[in-house]
Design an enzyme around this catalytic site. Sequence first.
Site, short mmCIF file in Angstrom:
data_model
loop_
_atom_site.label_atom_id
_atom_site.label_comp_id
_atom_site.label_asym_id
_atom_site.label_seq_id
_atom_site.Cartn_x
_atom_site.Cartn_y
_atom_site.Cartn_z
N GLY A 164 109.67 49.01 -41.99
CA GLY A 164 108.63 50.04 -42.02
C GLY A 164 109.15 51.24 -42.76
CG ASP A 203 101.89 55.30 -37.26
OD1 ASP A 203 100.79 55.18 -37.81
OD2 ASP A 203 102.95 54.91 -37.77
#
Length: 411
Positions: A69, A184
């Site tokens: 990520g 998120d």
Amino acid sequence: MTKGKRTLDAVEEDRGPNEAGPDPSAPITRRGVLTSFLTGKPMEIPEQDLLGRCRFVSEFEKLNRIGEGTYGIVYRARDTKTDKVVALKKVRMEHEKDGLPVSGLREISVLLGCRHENIVHLKEVVVGRSLESIFLAMEYCEQDLASLLDNMQAPFSESQVKCIMLQVLRGLRYLHRNFVVHRDLKVSNLLMTDKGCVKIADFGLARWFGLPLRPMTPRVVTLWYRAPELLLQARTQTTSVDMWAAGCILGELLGHRPLLPGRTELGQLELIVDLLGTPSDAIWPEFSSLPALQSFTLKQQPYNNLKQRFPWLSAAGLRLLNFLFMYDPKKRATAEECLQSSYFKEAPLPCDPKLMPTFPQHRNLKTKAPANPPPAPTQETTTGNNTADPSLHLPAISDLLGSLVKKRRIE
Ligand SMILES: Nc1ncnc2c1ncn2[C@@H]1O[C@H](COP(=O)(O)OP(=O)(O)OP(=O)(O)O)[C@@H](O)[C@H]1O
């Protein structure tokens, strides 16, 4: 004083006045007491656990890379001491001249305070050769929902969707009750074990919130899941940003495709308006004073098109979606309210997580090497030969966080 600081203080106090810190040669026998970030109450840390010295990453055998990520690379690895498989997330240090990135500190400090079956469990923090090479050893989850959705032959059934959403909502209820906003939430940050247990992961953007609400940066949350108040640059944000994202996830699971896949912030707002109609001061009193609206106006679209988008969905399902998509964050559903929704009590009922189907582990089948492969975690310490030398000072997590927090304070 931030909650993070409180805990670090508690760790310092726990050492006692005459204790200079961990004796590098002493066996780890002491049980620690750490003040919980969440409850403020002391919580006992088991022997050799988080307050013990951090182990070196060389004690883990890298099996394969499972994800990458923005903030780190994640490996599936075997703990050679326990033979258990873990997920090892290397905290990305690129461009960080000034210590551990804030996202890494946030993730460690929030996850250390969390214990819930629907929140990924941080087992321990592991260090590489240098103090600033840090890995999070987390419980391993066989799937993430994003790659599962990409690779599934048949979409989730409605009862499976309900099973997943109930677990996401329980995780969110736990976080929000404990003053943590994730910020998120998206399908790639939802993990699933082979027992059908869903876990919220990736706390790199998570924040504690309190009263009075302090300004937070609005450019959080991946665009597709970003709440309208963030897109319109509201200065304060609450747990309701996670609830909007939960609505987007529910829509994505039910519709078998991303609900609002915008390419730009303006495009994202337009997709929202197309689906839900244009907001107004009548339904959202702060609306016209939001900063972004001082420089542009939204297009006019008077209809709520959720029913057209999900024509087969029951009235209770549509009510839940509408409640999650309230424009006014103050009126938006809380996790607790969603859990009471009659949608979860009507047929088709949510399936038992244990009865969720098992899926091939797509991520482990990936063999293609990245163009510039990063160093594998096991390579980090192979030259250091650290574990063999008992006189080496292994940092305790409190020391680690303490020294790093001195450089970078959590916002
Ligand atoms: N505990 C875990 N078990 C299994 N896989 C995991 C685990 N944690 C992370 N992953 C995998 O690694 C991927 C990236 O992890 P994570 O989202 O934590 O990193 P990130 O850098 O913060 O990502 P992002 O860019 O989404 O912010 C996840 O989508 C998931 O596929």
